[in-house]
Design a protein around this motif. Structure first.
Motif, PDB file in Angstrom:
ATOM      1  N   ARG A 112      -6.911   6.520   3.531  1.00 43.52           N
ATOM      2  CA  ARG A 112      -7.636   5.479   4.268  1.00 43.52           C
ATOM      3  C   ARG A 112      -6.638   4.464   4.790  1.00 43.52           C
ATOM      4  O   ARG A 112      -5.960   3.804   4.024  1.00 43.52           O
ATOM      5  CB  ARG A 112      -8.618   4.753   3.359  1.00 43.52           C
ATOM      6  CG  ARG A 112      -9.813   5.551   2.996  1.00 43.52           C
ATOM      7  CD  ARG A 112     -10.806   4.641   2.339  1.00 43.52           C
ATOM      8  NE  ARG A 112     -11.246   5.236   1.095  1.00 43.52           N
ATOM      9  CZ  ARG A 112     -12.135   4.709   0.308  1.00 43.52           C
ATOM     10  NH1 ARG A 112     -12.659   3.546   0.587  1.00 43.52           N
ATOM     11  NH2 ARG A 112     -12.491   5.311  -0.797  1.00 43.52           N
ATOM     12  N   LYS A 113      -6.562   4.351   6.083  1.00 41.00           N
ATOM     13  CA  LYS A 113      -5.645   3.379   6.697  1.00 41.00           C
ATOM     14  C   LYS A 113      -6.344   2.059   6.977  1.00 41.00           C
ATOM     15  O   LYS A 113      -5.716   1.023   7.065  1.00 41.00           O
ATOM     16  CB  LYS A 113      -5.059   3.937   8.004  1.00 41.00           C
ATOM     17  CG  LYS A 113      -4.287   5.234   7.803  1.00 41.00           C
ATOM     18  CD  LYS A 113      -3.093   5.055   6.901  1.00 41.00           C
ATOM     19  CE  LYS A 113      -2.364   6.368   6.702  1.00 41.00           C
ATOM     20  NZ  LYS A 113      -1.473   6.385   5.585  1.00 41.00           N
ATOM     21  N   THR A 114      -7.657   2.110   7.161  1.00 40.35           N
ATOM     22  CA  THR A 114      -8.441   0.895   7.379  1.00 40.35           C
ATOM     23  C   THR A 114      -9.668   0.941   6.482  1.00 40.35           C
ATOM     24  O   THR A 114     -10.077   2.017   6.029  1.00 40.35           O
ATOM     25  CB  THR A 114      -8.901   0.766   8.850  1.00 40.35           C
ATOM     26  OG1 THR A 114      -9.715   1.893   9.184  1.00 40.35           O
ATOM     27  CG2 THR A 114      -7.714   0.693   9.795  1.00 40.35           C
ATOM     28  N   PHE A 115     -10.243  -0.221   6.247  1.00 45.20           N
ATOM     29  CA  PHE A 115     -11.439  -0.328   5.416  1.00 45.20           C
ATOM     30  C   PHE A 115     -12.507  -1.066   6.211  1.00 45.20           C
ATOM     31  O   PHE A 115     -12.208  -2.035   6.908  1.00 45.20           O
ATOM     32  CB  PHE A 115     -11.130  -1.099   4.131  1.00 45.20           C
ATOM     33  CG  PHE A 115     -10.085  -0.447   3.280  1.00 45.20           C
ATOM     34  CD1 PHE A 115     -10.405   0.602   2.440  1.00 45.20           C
ATOM     35  CD2 PHE A 115      -8.772  -0.868   3.339  1.00 45.20           C
ATOM     36  CE1 PHE A 115      -9.433   1.217   1.662  1.00 45.20           C
ATOM     37  CE2 PHE A 115      -7.798  -0.269   2.560  1.00 45.20           C
ATOM     38  CZ  PHE A 115      -8.129   0.784   1.728  1.00 45.20           C
ATOM     39  N   GLU A 116     -13.732  -0.616   6.118  1.00 42.10           N
ATOM     40  CA  GLU A 116     -14.837  -1.260   6.822  1.00 42.10           C
ATOM     41  C   GLU A 116     -15.103  -2.625   6.204  1.00 42.10           C
ATOM     42  O   GLU A 116     -15.262  -2.738   4.985  1.00 42.10           O
ATOM     43  CB  GLU A 116     -16.093  -0.392   6.736  1.00 42.10           C
ATOM     44  CG  GLU A 116     -15.974   0.948   7.445  1.00 42.10           C
ATOM     45  CD  GLU A 116     -15.865   0.791   8.950  1.00 42.10           C
ATOM     46  OE1 GLU A 116     -16.524  -0.101   9.513  1.00 42.10           O
ATOM     47  OE2 GLU A 116     -15.097   1.564   9.564  1.00 42.10           O
ATOM     48  N   VAL A 117     -15.131  -3.650   7.035  1.00 44.87           N
ATOM     49  CA  VAL A 117     -15.298  -5.028   6.558  1.00 44.87           C
ATOM     50  C   VAL A 117     -16.600  -5.223   5.779  1.00 44.87           C
ATOM     51  O   VAL A 117     -16.578  -5.808   4.695  1.00 44.87           O
ATOM     52  CB  VAL A 117     -15.162  -6.031   7.722  1.00 44.87           C
ATOM     53  CG1 VAL A 117     -15.509  -7.440   7.283  1.00 44.87           C
ATOM     54  CG2 VAL A 117     -13.753  -5.990   8.279  1.00 44.87           C
ATOM     55  N   PRO A 176       0.829  -1.214   0.000  1.00 46.96           N
ATOM     56  CA  PRO A 176       0.000   0.000   0.000  1.00 46.96           C
ATOM     57  C   PRO A 176       0.859   1.259   0.000  1.00 46.96           C
ATOM     58  O   PRO A 176       2.021   1.234   0.382  1.00 46.96           O
ATOM     59  CB  PRO A 176      -0.799  -0.112   1.290  1.00 46.96           C
ATOM     60  CG  PRO A 176      -0.026  -1.037   2.157  1.00 46.96           C
ATOM     61  CD  PRO A 176       0.769  -1.935   1.257  1.00 46.96           C
ATOM     62  N   ASP A 177       0.256   2.340  -0.433  1.00 45.32           N
ATOM     63  CA  ASP A 177       0.905   3.644  -0.385  1.00 45.32           C
ATOM     64  C   ASP A 177       0.817   4.150   1.048  1.00 45.32           C
ATOM     65  O   ASP A 177      -0.277   4.250   1.611  1.00 45.32           O
ATOM     66  CB  ASP A 177       0.186   4.599  -1.342  1.00 45.32           C
ATOM     67  CG  ASP A 177       0.780   5.983  -1.392  1.00 45.32           C
ATOM     68  OD1 ASP A 177       1.696   6.284  -0.591  1.00 45.32           O
ATOM     69  OD2 ASP A 177       0.338   6.781  -2.225  1.00 45.32           O
ATOM     70  N   LYS A 178       1.950   4.464   1.646  1.00 48.84           N
ATOM     71  CA  LYS A 178       1.929   4.934   3.040  1.00 48.84           C
ATOM     72  C   LYS A 178       1.193   6.269   3.173  1.00 48.84           C
ATOM     73  O   LYS A 178       0.792   6.648   4.262  1.00 48.84           O
ATOM     74  CB  LYS A 178       3.346   5.034   3.601  1.00 48.84           C
ATOM     75  CG  LYS A 178       4.204   6.067   2.917  1.00 48.84           C
ATOM     76  CD  LYS A 178       5.580   6.114   3.524  1.00 48.84           C
ATOM     77  CE  LYS A 178       6.395   7.161   2.776  1.00 48.84           C
ATOM     78  NZ  LYS A 178       7.693   7.342   3.316  1.00 48.84           N
ATOM     79  N   TYR A 185      -8.186  -3.726  -4.270  1.00 47.42           N
ATOM     80  CA  TYR A 185      -7.109  -4.679  -4.006  1.00 47.42           C
ATOM     81  C   TYR A 185      -7.408  -5.495  -2.745  1.00 47.42           C
ATOM     82  O   TYR A 185      -7.244  -6.720  -2.737  1.00 47.42           O
ATOM     83  CB  TYR A 185      -5.777  -3.938  -3.869  1.00 47.42           C
ATOM     84  CG  TYR A 185      -4.619  -4.844  -3.570  1.00 47.42           C
ATOM     85  CD1 TYR A 185      -4.108  -5.685  -4.547  1.00 47.42           C
ATOM     86  CD2 TYR A 185      -4.055  -4.877  -2.306  1.00 47.42           C
ATOM     87  CE1 TYR A 185      -3.046  -6.532  -4.275  1.00 47.42           C
ATOM     88  CE2 TYR A 185      -2.989  -5.713  -2.019  1.00 47.42           C
ATOM     89  CZ  TYR A 185      -2.488  -6.536  -3.007  1.00 47.42           C
ATOM     90  OH  TYR A 185      -1.446  -7.383  -2.724  1.00 47.42           O
ATOM     91  N   GLU A 186      -7.876  -4.836  -1.693  1.00 49.35           N
ATOM     92  CA  GLU A 186      -8.212  -5.542  -0.452  1.00 49.35           C
ATOM     93  C   GLU A 186      -9.365  -6.515  -0.681  1.00 49.35           C
ATOM     94  O   GLU A 186      -9.357  -7.630  -0.143  1.00 49.35           O
ATOM     95  CB  GLU A 186      -8.546  -4.555   0.668  1.00 49.35           C
ATOM     96  CG  GLU A 186      -7.360  -3.742   1.144  1.00 49.35           C
ATOM     97  CD  GLU A 186      -6.230  -4.597   1.712  1.00 49.35           C
ATOM     98  OE1 GLU A 186      -6.506  -5.591   2.404  1.00 49.35           O
ATOM     99  OE2 GLU A 186      -5.064  -4.258   1.469  1.00 49.35           O
TER     100      GLU A 186
END
Length: 83
Positions: A10-15, A4-6, A53-54
């Motif tokens: 968005r550091k987290t994504f909602e499941v 990932p790009d630092k 991607y996630e």
């Protein structure tokens, strides 16, 4: 290897949102690209499409995902496309 790009905001994504996206990709395919750029260390950095991607990783690693988030596992089931 894709990293990932630092600087990604968005550091987290909602499941639940990732599951919805993964289900959509499973049925319709990936409709938009994931952009990456080569890094000097031989890795590739995501420049756009981190959420896609996630979701793709979730589909690839379905068993690992089910173990990590068993409460969401029933949503990630193979679906057939209309004929």
């Amino acid at each position: 290897e894709v990293v990932p790009d630092k600087n990604q905001p968005r550091k987290t994504f909602e499941v639940p949102g990732l599951i919805e996206l993964a289900d959509s990709i499973a049925v319709k395919g990936q409709l938009q690209a994931i952009g990456v750029r080569a890094k000097k260390d031989g890795k590739h950095q995501i420049i756009y499409g981190a959420r896609r991607y996630e979701a793709m990783k979730m589909l690839r690693d379905n068993k690992a995902f089910k173990e990590k988030y068993p409460e969401y596992a029933p949503s990630l089931t193979p679906k057939s496309t209309p004929s």
